[in-house]
Design an enzyme around this catalytic site. Structure first.
Site, short mmCIF file in Angstrom:
data_model
loop_
_atom_site.label_atom_id
_atom_site.label_comp_id
_atom_site.label_asym_id
_atom_site.label_seq_id
_atom_site.Cartn_x
_atom_site.Cartn_y
_atom_site.Cartn_z
N ILE A 33 31.78 46.59 59.07
CA ILE A 33 30.61 45.72 59.21
C ILE A 33 29.52 46.38 60.07
O ILE A 33 28.34 46.08 59.92
CB ILE A 33 31.04 44.35 59.78
CG1 ILE A 33 30.05 43.26 59.46
CG2 ILE A 33 31.35 44.42 61.27
CD1 ILE A 33 30.60 41.86 59.67
N ASN A 88 41.32 54.97 66.58
CA ASN A 88 41.42 54.58 67.98
C ASN A 88 42.72 53.83 68.22
O ASN A 88 43.07 52.93 67.45
CB ASN A 88 40.24 53.67 68.35
CG ASN A 88 38.90 54.35 68.15
OD1 ASN A 88 38.77 55.56 68.32
ND2 ASN A 88 37.88 53.58 67.78
N HIS A 101 43.95 51.48 61.58
CA HIS A 101 42.85 51.80 60.66
C HIS A 101 42.26 53.17 60.99
O HIS A 101 42.29 53.61 62.13
CB HIS A 101 41.75 50.73 60.72
CG HIS A 101 41.23 50.47 62.09
ND1 HIS A 101 41.87 49.65 62.99
CD2 HIS A 101 40.12 50.92 62.74
CE1 HIS A 101 41.19 49.60 64.12
NE2 HIS A 101 40.12 50.37 64.00
N HIS A 103 38.63 55.17 60.58
CA HIS A 103 37.21 55.12 60.24
C HIS A 103 36.86 56.38 59.45
O HIS A 103 37.20 57.49 59.86
CB HIS A 103 36.34 55.16 61.50
CG HIS A 103 36.48 53.98 62.41
ND1 HIS A 103 35.56 52.96 62.45
CD2 HIS A 103 37.42 53.67 63.34
CE1 HIS A 103 35.93 52.07 63.36
NE2 HIS A 103 37.05 52.49 63.93
P1 5GP Z 1 38.13 49.89 66.36
O1 5GP Z 1 37.14 49.69 67.48
O2 5GP Z 1 39.34 49.00 66.55
O3 5GP Z 1 38.48 51.32 66.11
O4 5GP Z 1 37.37 49.47 65.05
C1 5GP Z 1 37.31 48.18 64.58
C2 5GP Z 1 36.16 48.12 63.61
O5 5GP Z 1 36.29 46.95 62.84
C3 5GP Z 1 34.78 48.07 64.28
O6 5GP Z 1 34.05 49.23 63.91
C4 5GP Z 1 34.16 46.80 63.71
O7 5GP Z 1 32.81 46.96 63.35
C5 5GP Z 1 35.02 46.49 62.52
N1 5GP Z 1 35.15 45.07 62.25
C6 5GP Z 1 35.51 44.10 63.12
N2 5GP Z 1 35.57 42.91 62.51
C7 5GP Z 1 35.23 43.13 61.22
C8 5GP Z 1 35.10 42.27 60.08
O8 5GP Z 1 35.31 41.05 60.14
N3 5GP Z 1 34.73 42.85 58.91
C9 5GP Z 1 34.49 44.18 58.80
N4 5GP Z 1 34.15 44.65 57.61
N5 5GP Z 1 34.61 45.02 59.85
C10 5GP Z 1 34.96 44.50 61.04
#
Ligand code: 5GP
Ligand code: ZN
Length: 141
Positions: A33, A88, A101, A103
């Site tokens: 998102i 991460n 996940h 990226h």
């Molecule tokens: P992290 O910080 O855990 O590596 O990445 C989590 C990612 O999930 C963030 O980049 C954030 O923008 C994305 N994210 C969080 N909630 C949602 C959501 O409801 N939908 C989508 N498409 N991405 C999300």
């Protein structure tokens, strides 16, 4: 299979809408998102696993095997000049969603929204130091 209160499990089940890029029996890929750069995609295993530490080998092999497929689709679509993959693990390392996940962040130039800041410490380690560290980690495998 879905993990209660996990937003990514809810995305897999369709309870939370997403912009789906790819799906098969093992993985789900969708647009992040935040769109750090255009086409910024997350790929996740369908089976809930908190992060890299808790990921069983079978989940890992099905999951990682599909990453190049999605990376190449982004590359073929937007012709980026490069791509960073980022994973991460745990809060201090910026994990904010606790479902494994990766990226996929296509790169378009120096000020495209993403940058890495790596400090090298090459001079601070002798070859002996490196051998010792490698052995220490290896002894935990
Ligand atoms: P992290 O910080 O855990 O590596 O990445 C989590 C990612 O999930 C963030 O980049 C954030 O923008 C994305 N994210 C969080 N909630 C949602 C959501 O409801 N939908 C989508 N498409 N991405 C999300
Ligand atoms: Zn989950």
């Amino acid at each position: 299979m879905g993990h209660e209160d996990c937003i990514f499990c809810k995305i897999v089940s369709g309870d939370i809408p997403s912009a789906k890029v790819y799906e098969d029996d093992y993985v789900y890929a969708f647009l992040d998102i935040s769109q750090v750069t255009k086409g910024h995609t997350l790929i996740i295993p369908k089976t809930h696993t908190k992060n890299i530490y808790e990921t069983p080998v079978d989940t890992a092999s099905e999951f990682f095997a599909r990453v190049p497929k999605v990376a190449n689709a982004i590359k073929a679509t937007y012709n980026p000049i490069g791509m960073n993959l980022l994973n991460n693990n745990e809060k201090p390392a910026d994990q904010s969603v606790f479902h494994l996940h990766i990226h996929l962040i296509p790169r378009y130039g120096d000020s495209d929204g993403f940058s890495t800041n790596w400090k090298t410490h090459t001079e601070e380690y002798t070859n002996e130091d490196l051998q010792k560290i490698a052995k220490e980690i290896n002894s935990s495998i």
